[in-house]
Write an enzyme that holds these catalytic residues in place. Structure first.
Site, PDB file in Angstrom:
ATOM      1  N   ASP A  39      18.250  33.942 -46.726  1.00 39.98           N
ATOM      2  CA  ASP A  39      18.063  34.593 -48.023  1.00 39.98           C
ATOM      3  C   ASP A  39      16.800  34.122 -48.728  1.00 39.98           C
ATOM      4  O   ASP A  39      16.304  34.775 -49.652  1.00 39.98           O
ATOM      5  CB  ASP A  39      19.283  34.376 -48.926  1.00 39.98           C
ATOM      6  N   GLU A  40      16.232  33.000 -48.282  1.00 36.08           N
ATOM      7  CA  GLU A  40      15.046  32.469 -48.951  1.00 36.08           C
ATOM      8  C   GLU A  40      13.812  33.352 -48.778  1.00 36.08           C
ATOM      9  O   GLU A  40      12.825  33.182 -49.505  1.00 36.08           O
ATOM     10  CB  GLU A  40      14.749  31.047 -48.451  1.00 36.08           C
ATOM     11  N   TYR A  72       8.611  27.116 -45.215  1.00 37.76           N
ATOM     12  CA  TYR A  72       9.757  27.471 -44.366  1.00 37.76           C
ATOM     13  C   TYR A  72      10.075  28.951 -44.472  1.00 37.76           C
ATOM     14  O   TYR A  72      10.118  29.680 -43.470  1.00 37.76           O
ATOM     15  CB  TYR A  72      10.972  26.628 -44.737  1.00 37.76           C
TER      16      TYR A  72
END
Length: 346
Positions: free
Chosen positions: A132-133, A155
């Site tokens: 979800d990031e 990331y």
């Protein structure tokens, strides 16, 4: 799906991967399950002890970026399904070594896609497990699968880049890809750099829970069993070329999480809970929350069934029963065998 399928799971000795591999091995005894993992610091073969002697399970130690190895696997093992989970995932580490995240998360995905696509045996599904990031953090907006990608750390940027590669194979070749974007997944066997096992481990060593920064951050937590059920359902019913959010309505403020862990692990009265909390500097970029909607997945029949109370109780109990699980993993981190190295180079 038909019987006698061969499934390749990359990163199958990691936290989520090991749960997925165990589920596949036990649920489908007529399938071959191959686990490709380089056994990085956050992985352990002990996560798979319960199935290591099963005849339908094979472990291959190796790097997903090793094109010779990956091509060898697809040339010889008749792969039908890929679950691609191998990745570097710790946000703080991504700020310190972004190139290593780029290599594993982006180049590793490219190597795997290329090998799977060029293989003579047509692939049934290529399921890429994302996060979800990739949406970036927002305090109000709820993200669905059409929301723009706005990653805010190295990331999540590499995960978004990998997603774009995966979708390009669908657009150009109609390669049968599916992408999942998950909330924070937690449960037994998770390495202690993640927030829940980190809090538990600190408290078990009589250290304070370290709360990063003072902003009102919260996360949506999904128990690992529910995430695995979602992945297996998407293998069966997911539409190729589509993206599916995999999430939970369980939103927990990080401060509240710290307090809850103190109560569960240290069993102290409310008046002493704050004595076990400590504020430390935050990471360079902070997202307050990642709220996602999972209606698309729910239309296939999936629901998160594990309550927060049950999931966190099972998680804490596992760490209490296995306090030394992550204390020494040196035996896991041996180089690839000379025999296999010879085979993939000839």
């Amino acid at each position: 799906m038909d019987v006698n399928k061969t499934v390749l799971v990359t990163g199958g000795s990691g936290f989520i991967g090991s749960h997925l591999v165990c589920a596949l091995v036990c649920k489908h005894p007529d399938w071959r399950i191959i686990n490709l993992d380089n056994l990085d610091y956050c992985c352990s073969r002990r996560s798979l002890q319960s199935i290591e002697n099963r005849t339908n399970y094979t472990f291959i130690k190796g790097d997903v970026c090793n094109s010779r190895l990956v091509n060898y696997i697809f040339d010889t093992q008749n792969i039908d399904v890929v679950f691609h989970l191998a990745a570097k995932t710790h946000v703080e580490s991504s700020f310190e070594s972004p190139l290593s995240f780029q290599r594993v998360n982006v180049e590793g995905t490219r190597v795997l896609l290329s090998a799977a696509h060029r293989a003579q045996r047509p692939l049934h599904r290529f399921i890429y497990v994302s996060t979800d990031e990739v949406y970036g953090g927002a305090s109000e907006q709820v993200f669905d699968e059409t929301s723009p990608l706005m990653p805010n750390n190295p990331y999540s940027a590499t995960k978004a880049a990998a997603e774009i590669q995966v979708l390009s194979y669908w657009e150009k070749y109609k390669f049968p890809v599916i992408i999942t974007r998950s909330n924070n997944i937690y449960g037994p066997r998770q390495f202690t750099e993640k927030v829940i096992p980190r809090f538990i481990s600190l408290l078990q060593h009589n250290k304070k829970c370290t709360i990063q920064g003072t902003l009102p951050k919260s996360r949506h937590f999904l128990f690992v069993d529910d995430a695995i059920e979602a992945f297996l359902l998407l293998l069966e019913k997911g539409t190729v070329g589509e993206i599916y959010n995999v999430g939970s309505s369980c939103e927990i403020p990080i401060m509240h999480l710290g307090r809850e862990m103190v109560k569960m692990v240290k069993n102290v009265p409310d008046s002493h809970v704050n004595d076990w909390l400590e504020f430390v500097p935050d990471r360079p970029r902070v997202e307050l929350k990642y709220p996602i909607t999972c209606e698309k997945l729910q239309q296939l029949g999936w629901r998160a069934r594990t309550t927060w109370g049950e999931g966190i109780r099972r998680t804490v109990k596992w760490y209490q029963d296995n306090p030394d699980f992550w204390s020494d993993t040196k035996e896991d981190h041996q180089p690839i065998t000379e025999e296999l190295q010879h085979r993939i180079q000839t």
